[in-house]
Design a protein around this motif. Structure first.
Motif, PDB file in Angstrom:
ATOM      1  N   GLY A 119      -8.794  14.735   0.922  1.00  0.00           N
ATOM      2  CA  GLY A 119      -9.613  13.660   0.341  1.00  0.00           C
ATOM      3  C   GLY A 119      -9.513  13.026  -0.815  1.00  0.00           C
ATOM      4  O   GLY A 119     -10.229  11.989  -1.355  1.00  0.00           O
ATOM      5  N   GLU A 120      -8.695  13.651  -1.667  1.00  0.00           N
ATOM      6  CA  GLU A 120      -8.296  13.287  -2.900  1.00  0.00           C
ATOM      7  C   GLU A 120      -7.694  11.891  -3.029  1.00  0.00           C
ATOM      8  O   GLU A 120      -7.332  11.199  -4.018  1.00  0.00           O
ATOM      9  N   LYS A 121      -6.644  11.577  -2.162  1.00  0.00           N
ATOM     10  CA  LYS A 121      -6.062  10.396  -1.858  1.00  0.00           C
ATOM     11  C   LYS A 121      -6.227   9.874  -0.457  1.00  0.00           C
ATOM     12  O   LYS A 121      -6.335  10.526   0.419  1.00  0.00           O
ATOM     13  N   PRO A 122      -5.954   8.493  -0.459  1.00  0.00           N
ATOM     14  CA  PRO A 122      -6.087   7.512  -1.174  1.00  0.00           C
ATOM     15  C   PRO A 122      -7.437   7.528  -1.745  1.00  0.00           C
ATOM     16  O   PRO A 122      -8.566   7.289  -1.262  1.00  0.00           O
ATOM     17  N   ASP A 123      -7.522   7.054  -3.169  1.00  0.00           N
ATOM     18  CA  ASP A 123      -8.836   6.938  -3.868  1.00  0.00           C
ATOM     19  C   ASP A 123      -9.058   5.323  -4.180  1.00  0.00           C
ATOM     20  O   ASP A 123      -8.708   4.988  -5.365  1.00  0.00           O
ATOM     21  N   ASP A 124      -9.177   4.649  -3.279  1.00  0.00           N
ATOM     22  CA  ASP A 124      -9.129   3.215  -3.625  1.00  0.00           C
ATOM     23  C   ASP A 124     -10.282   2.348  -2.605  1.00  0.00           C
ATOM     24  O   ASP A 124     -10.705   3.163  -1.895  1.00  0.00           O
ATOM     25  N   THR A 182      -9.537   0.043  -0.452  1.00  0.00           N
ATOM     26  CA  THR A 182      -9.014  -0.676   0.700  1.00  0.00           C
ATOM     27  C   THR A 182      -8.568   0.311   1.832  1.00  0.00           C
ATOM     28  O   THR A 182      -8.640  -0.092   2.938  1.00  0.00           O
ATOM     29  N   ASN A 183      -8.117   1.389   1.314  1.00  0.00           N
ATOM     30  CA  ASN A 183      -7.636   2.482   2.567  1.00  0.00           C
ATOM     31  C   ASN A 183      -8.447   3.397   2.788  1.00  0.00           C
ATOM     32  O   ASN A 183      -8.927   3.927   2.020  1.00  0.00           O
ATOM     33  N   PRO A 184      -9.041   3.679   4.079  1.00  0.00           N
ATOM     34  CA  PRO A 184      -9.856   4.666   4.585  1.00  0.00           C
ATOM     35  C   PRO A 184      -9.135   6.151   4.239  1.00  0.00           C
ATOM     36  O   PRO A 184      -7.954   6.250   4.252  1.00  0.00           O
ATOM     37  N   PRO A 185     -10.072   7.138   4.264  1.00  0.00           N
ATOM     38  CA  PRO A 185      -9.393   8.625   4.062  1.00  0.00           C
ATOM     39  C   PRO A 185      -8.574   8.771   5.276  1.00  0.00           C
ATOM     40  O   PRO A 185      -8.739   8.205   6.289  1.00  0.00           O
ATOM     41  N   ILE A 186      -7.624   9.612   4.985  1.00  0.00           N
ATOM     42  CA  ILE A 186      -6.623  10.038   5.934  1.00  0.00           C
ATOM     43  C   ILE A 186      -7.098  11.265   6.450  1.00  0.00           C
ATOM     44  O   ILE A 186      -7.602  12.266   6.052  1.00  0.00           O
ATOM     45  N   HIS A 203       3.122   2.126   1.919  1.00  0.00           N
ATOM     46  CA  HIS A 203       4.252   1.058   1.590  1.00  0.00           C
ATOM     47  C   HIS A 203       3.270   0.150   0.623  1.00  0.00           C
ATOM     48  O   HIS A 203       2.539  -0.579   1.194  1.00  0.00           O
ATOM     49  N   GLY A 204       3.911   0.137  -0.451  1.00  0.00           N
ATOM     50  CA  GLY A 204       3.130  -0.725  -1.395  1.00  0.00           C
ATOM     51  C   GLY A 204       1.609   0.006  -1.750  1.00  0.00           C
ATOM     52  O   GLY A 204       1.513   1.136  -1.755  1.00  0.00           O
ATOM     53  N   ASP A 205       0.911  -1.123  -1.308  1.00  0.00           N
ATOM     54  CA  ASP A 205      -0.658  -0.334  -1.500  1.00  0.00           C
ATOM     55  C   ASP A 205      -1.088   0.048  -0.305  1.00  0.00           C
ATOM     56  O   ASP A 205      -2.170   0.495  -0.184  1.00  0.00           O
ATOM     57  N   LEU A 206      -0.581  -0.132   0.986  1.00  0.00           N
ATOM     58  CA  LEU A 206      -1.039   0.123   1.982  1.00  0.00           C
ATOM     59  C   LEU A 206      -0.801   1.804   2.171  1.00  0.00           C
ATOM     60  O   LEU A 206       0.276   2.131   2.272  1.00  0.00           O
ATOM     61  N   VAL A 207      -1.843   2.356   2.847  1.00  0.00           N
ATOM     62  CA  VAL A 207      -1.677   3.868   3.212  1.00  0.00           C
ATOM     63  C   VAL A 207      -2.335   3.854   4.684  1.00  0.00           C
ATOM     64  O   VAL A 207      -3.471   3.553   4.840  1.00  0.00           O
ATOM     65  N   ILE A 208      -1.588   4.373   5.855  1.00  0.00           N
ATOM     66  CA  ILE A 208      -1.946   4.328   7.236  1.00  0.00           C
ATOM     67  C   ILE A 208      -1.399   5.966   7.619  1.00  0.00           C
ATOM     68  O   ILE A 208      -0.662   6.395   7.197  1.00  0.00           O
ATOM     69  N   SER A 209      -2.014   6.101   8.705  1.00  0.00           N
ATOM     70  CA  SER A 209      -1.709   7.264   9.611  1.00  0.00           C
ATOM     71  C   SER A 209      -1.606   7.259  10.758  1.00  0.00           C
ATOM     72  O   SER A 209      -1.935   5.917  11.354  1.00  0.00           O
ATOM     73  N   GLN A 210      -1.431   8.112  11.600  1.00  0.00           N
ATOM     74  CA  GLN A 210      -1.328   8.040  13.069  1.00  0.00           C
ATOM     75  C   GLN A 210       0.029   7.606  13.546  1.00  0.00           C
ATOM     76  O   GLN A 210       0.573   6.426  13.134  1.00  0.00           O
ATOM     77  N   THR A 211       0.897   8.568  14.298  1.00  0.00           N
ATOM     78  CA  THR A 211       2.127   8.040  14.590  1.00  0.00           C
ATOM     79  C   THR A 211       2.404   6.772  15.232  1.00  0.00           C
ATOM     80  O   THR A 211       3.205   6.005  14.606  1.00  0.00           O
ATOM     81  N   PRO A 212       1.681   6.449  16.486  1.00  0.00           N
ATOM     82  CA  PRO A 212       1.875   5.009  17.046  1.00  0.00           C
ATOM     83  C   PRO A 212       1.271   4.104  16.088  1.00  0.00           C
ATOM     84  O   PRO A 212       2.028   2.682  15.940  1.00  0.00           O
ATOM     85  N   ASN A 213       0.183   4.365  15.094  1.00  0.00           N
ATOM     86  CA  ASN A 213       0.127   2.930  14.374  1.00  0.00           C
ATOM     87  C   ASN A 213       1.024   2.904  13.397  1.00  0.00           C
ATOM     88  O   ASN A 213       1.264   1.700  12.850  1.00  0.00           O
ATOM     89  N   ILE A 214       1.607   3.867  12.691  1.00  0.00           N
ATOM     90  CA  ILE A 214       2.702   3.719  11.948  1.00  0.00           C
ATOM     91  C   ILE A 214       3.805   2.803  12.601  1.00  0.00           C
ATOM     92  O   ILE A 214       4.507   1.915  11.964  1.00  0.00           O
ATOM     93  N   LEU A 215       4.073   3.347  13.880  1.00  0.00           N
ATOM     94  CA  LEU A 215       5.371   2.486  14.456  1.00  0.00           C
ATOM     95  C   LEU A 215       5.148   0.993  14.784  1.00  0.00           C
ATOM     96  O   LEU A 215       5.835   0.230  14.840  1.00  0.00           O
ATOM     97  N   LEU A 216       3.710   0.990  14.974  1.00  0.00           N
ATOM     98  CA  LEU A 216       3.256  -0.622  15.308  1.00  0.00           C
ATOM     99  C   LEU A 216       3.442  -1.257  13.982  1.00  0.00           C
ATOM    100  O   LEU A 216       3.717  -2.272  14.265  1.00  0.00           O
ATOM    101  N   TYR A 217       3.221  -0.590  12.796  1.00  0.00           N
ATOM    102  CA  TYR A 217       3.445  -1.633  11.537  1.00  0.00           C
ATOM    103  C   TYR A 217       4.901  -1.607  11.335  1.00  0.00           C
ATOM    104  O   TYR A 217       5.359  -2.596  10.927  1.00  0.00           O
ATOM    105  N   LEU A 218       5.592  -0.600  11.513  1.00  0.00           N
ATOM    106  CA  LEU A 218       7.101  -0.768  11.145  1.00  0.00           C
ATOM    107  C   LEU A 218       7.940  -1.350  12.014  1.00  0.00           C
ATOM    108  O   LEU A 218       8.920  -2.251  11.801  1.00  0.00           O
ATOM    109  N   GLY A 219       7.551  -1.534  13.206  1.00  0.00           N
ATOM    110  CA  GLY A 219       8.445  -2.098  14.392  1.00  0.00           C
ATOM    111  C   GLY A 219       8.831  -3.380  13.950  1.00  0.00           C
ATOM    112  O   GLY A 219      10.097  -3.692  13.928  1.00  0.00           O
TER     113      GLY A 219
END
Length: 689
Positions: free
Chosen positions: A487-492, A494-498, A506-522
């Protein structure tokens, strides 16, 4: 009152001498039955006995017989100076037939601890005293099978029946655990299996004392030692199991643990079972002085412990000089002096020392051992923030977290350097798409040394030729993973804890969960049809990826951890075997059959891929699932391939594998080997179904 002749003064000898005299160790030790070695075996193997003085240079070693007992000791594999994996293998061989004075020895211990003759607890004494009453067999060699195919010959042992030697090992990923089995004649017994844990050269590690640090032993009292060793149920120190599991979470699940005890090797089965029951598994390092004598137990635990422990830590330093060590001990013995001495030798190595102040033992000398002056002298030259004395284990968590965070390598600098080192050249539309409004490399944050769920993300980035930094390949990258989990990062704002990796930054965006990341990258990597051509394509591709992840990734993981992820595989092995058998026979064919239907559908389009005749990230996910299943269930997958009912599915696998960038990646150093992640090979799982 005299001390044993083998004893020599050290920095902590005055405290040991005071305890030895004040607590009556000498009269207790000299009154214990001393089971002398059976002269018959010495005479029978007279030449072997003499040659055993040569240790491993013995030219005529003897193999193990059906009357022998062999002990294999768990160990840790490390990379040597030339980069090859190696580990110290320790074995002991002795005659399984106990001394004729067995009854006398049991009665002697029972009397010392105050049991009446015939007490039911004598049965416990019989079990635990047996290793002290078996004749050591010098000059024996032991053959073992390391993993599935590597044969190793260990020994021959020296005069104490123990062999210890470094062996080169196969190249496997850090975090891998390999089981070895002794190859012995029918009838031979002992501890015939061992585990070797591969550890990375850097990162954290833990050195822990055992007696009165994590286990109640009462090392300040000779009768207390006998009672806790031979009679009482082994009991953990209150709060220490919880602390150790917290430490494991803080530093990293792959950190090696070394339990450094002054107990003799005779107690290995007893202490191994104890640590396995309550604490993270690790390598037990025990003392071979006074091996095979009951009186020697008291000397072992109370005298010369500083020198012994420093010597063993020097060896650990030679193996793992780049590790960051957390050292845990207690005030009853010389742990403060030993850790202090080791810090002064290698201050860059030891990052934290925590000492349990033992106040729950009413013993003479406790006040002196717990005096602030004693700790100040022991830790002379050691920065105050490095050492901590505690009574309640709960107070240590914050101390450990603070110290781990303080010594963490600044990951931003490492990532910046690594971005150049691991930059992938990118050309074409896919690379341009990934730059969009975030003109920076992607940052994949995942565990080192295991493909795991991070591999689904890597394949997408590799296929697209995208620039990315992989913390698994960055020195200190594990600290970035842990910072997010804690829980030390992300400390902002806009991004929920991981919750858990994989994590994409990616830039200011911090996301997790495999399918969620692929949904973003696709869409950004060109791994789904464009929204202009097919507005709903993203959801259809994601549906296929989710199905593959559910049935061909998550369910295989549950095969080796059907009860709980926190438990070791060995703790749920029977349930795992049943789960794997059901999966191979029922679930695996069902999911493969589904994807064969997809590939035969009109929506699949022309070509080998799942949707619209074009490669999508769903194809990469399915490829990785099939590749992992081939590793985990080779016989079942070979049978399913041979049957021909899933021909298009295996054509997809081959098509993805031969794509130029994927092929280069799979054959290069960035692709990580399967080990202890999602897909694991166990012989008992390898059935045809």
């Amino acid at each position: 009152m005299s001390l044993p002749s083998t004893y020599r003064r050290s920095e902590s000898s005055m405290l040991e001498h005071q305890t030895w005299c004040d607590r009556g160790f000498e009269p207790t030790e000299t009154s214990l039955a001393n089971m002398m070695k059976a002269r018959g075996l010495v005479q029978k193997f007279k030449v072997t006995h003499l040659l055993s003085y040569l240790g491993r240079l013995n030219p005529i070693p003897i193999g193990v017989s059906k009357n022998d007992a062999v002990w294999l000791f768990d160990n840790v594999a490390f990379r040597g100076p030339n980069g090859t994996w190696q580990a110290e293998f320790v074995t002991a061989v002795f005659d399984a037939r106990v001394s004729t004075k067995f009854v006398e020895a049991v009665g002697d211990i029972a009397e010392k601890v105050g049991l009446s003759k015939g007490d039911k607890q004598e049965k416990t004494i019989e079990q635990r005293i047996t290793p002290f009453l078996m004749e050591v067999l010098p000059g024996r060699r032991v053959d073992i099978k390391f993993g599935e195919s590597t044969e190793l010959r260990l020994g021959p042992g020296g005069r104490n029946g123990i062999s210890s030697e470094l062996k080169k090992l196969p190249d496997l990923a850090a975090g891998t655990v390999v089981k070895s089995v002794a190859e012995v004649p029918s009838g031979a017994g002992g501890l015939l299996e061992m585990n070797t844990f591969y550890t990375e050269p850097e990162g954290w590690a833990v050195i822990s004392d055992v007696d009165d640090t994590i286990k109640i032993t009462q090392t300040s009292d000779p009768v207390g030692i006998l009672r806790s060793t031979f009679v009482a149920e082994p009991t953990p120190i209150a709060g220490m199991p919880e602390l150790y599991w917290q430490i494991k979470d803080i530093v990293t699940p792959s950190a090696p643990w070394f339990y450094l005890s002054a107990s003799p090797y005779n107690l290995y089965p007893f202490l191994r079972d104890f640590t396995h029951r309550y604490y993270p598994r690790g390598q037990l390092i025990l003392r071979d002085a006074s091996w095979m004598t009951i009186p020697g137990l008291l000397s072992n635990l109370t005298l010369g412990t500083q020198k012994y422990k420093v010597d063993r830590m020097k060896k650990l330093y030679e193996w793992l000089p780049k590790k960051k060590m957390i050292c845990v001990g207690d005030s009853t013995q010389s742990d403060p002096e030993a850790y202090g001495e080791m810090y002064r030798k290698h201050p860059e190595w030891i990052k934290l020392i925590i000492i349990r102040k033992v106040t729950d033992i009413a013993a003479i000398g406790t006040e002196t051992k717990n005096a602030p002056k004693r700790f100040e002298e022991a830790f002379k030259g050691v920065p105050r923030e490095v050492w901590h004395v505690f009574e309640d284990p709960a107070e240590c968590r914050e101390q450990i977290q603070r110290r781990v965070s303080f010594t963490t390598t600044t990951i931003a600098t490492a990532l910046s350097t690594a971005a150049e080192r691991f930059k992938m050249s990118s050309e074409g539309a896919a690379a341009k798409r990934q730059r969009s409004n975030k003109d920076v490399p992607y940052n994949l944050i995942y565990w080192p040394d295991i493909p795991g769920r991070g591999e689904f993300i890597r394949l997408a980035l590799e296929e697209a030729g995208a620039e990315y930094v992989d913390t698994a390949k960055v020195e200190g990258g594990i600290d970035e993973v842990m910072a997010h989990i804690k829980g030390e990062k992300p400390d902002d704002n806009t991004n929920p804890p991981i919750f858990a990796p994989p994590i994409l930054k990616h830039g200011d965006l911090v996301i997790s969960q495999t399918p969620n990341i692929l949904l973003y990258l696709g869409p950004r990597l060109g791994l789904v049809p464009s929204a202009a051509d097919d507005p709903d394509a993203l959801y259809k591709v994601n549906e296929l990826a989710l199905t593959a992840l559910d049935g061909l990734s998550n369910e295989p993981h549950d095969c080796h951890h059907p009860i709980a992820s926190e438990l070791y595989y060995e703790d749920q092995q029977e349930e795992a075997k049943r789960k794997a058998e059901h999966y191979v026979k029922t679930r695996l064919p069902k999911f493969l059959g589904y994807f064969e239907r997809v590939l035969n559908s009109k929506a699949s389009g022309e070509g080998p891929y799942l949707y619209a005749g074009k490669l999508s990230y769903a194809d990469l996910v399915l490829f990785q699932c099939l590749d992992g299943l081939k590793f985990m269930f080779p016989k079942a997958m070979a049978k399913l391939d041979k049957e021909g009912k899933h021909s298009k599915l295996f054509e997809l696998y081959d098509a993805v594998r031969q794509r130029p960038k994927i092929k280069e990646y799979l054959e290069g150093p960035r692709r990580q080997k399967y080990s202890s992640g999602l897909y694991r090979y166990y012989e008992e799982f390898d059935i045809e179904g």
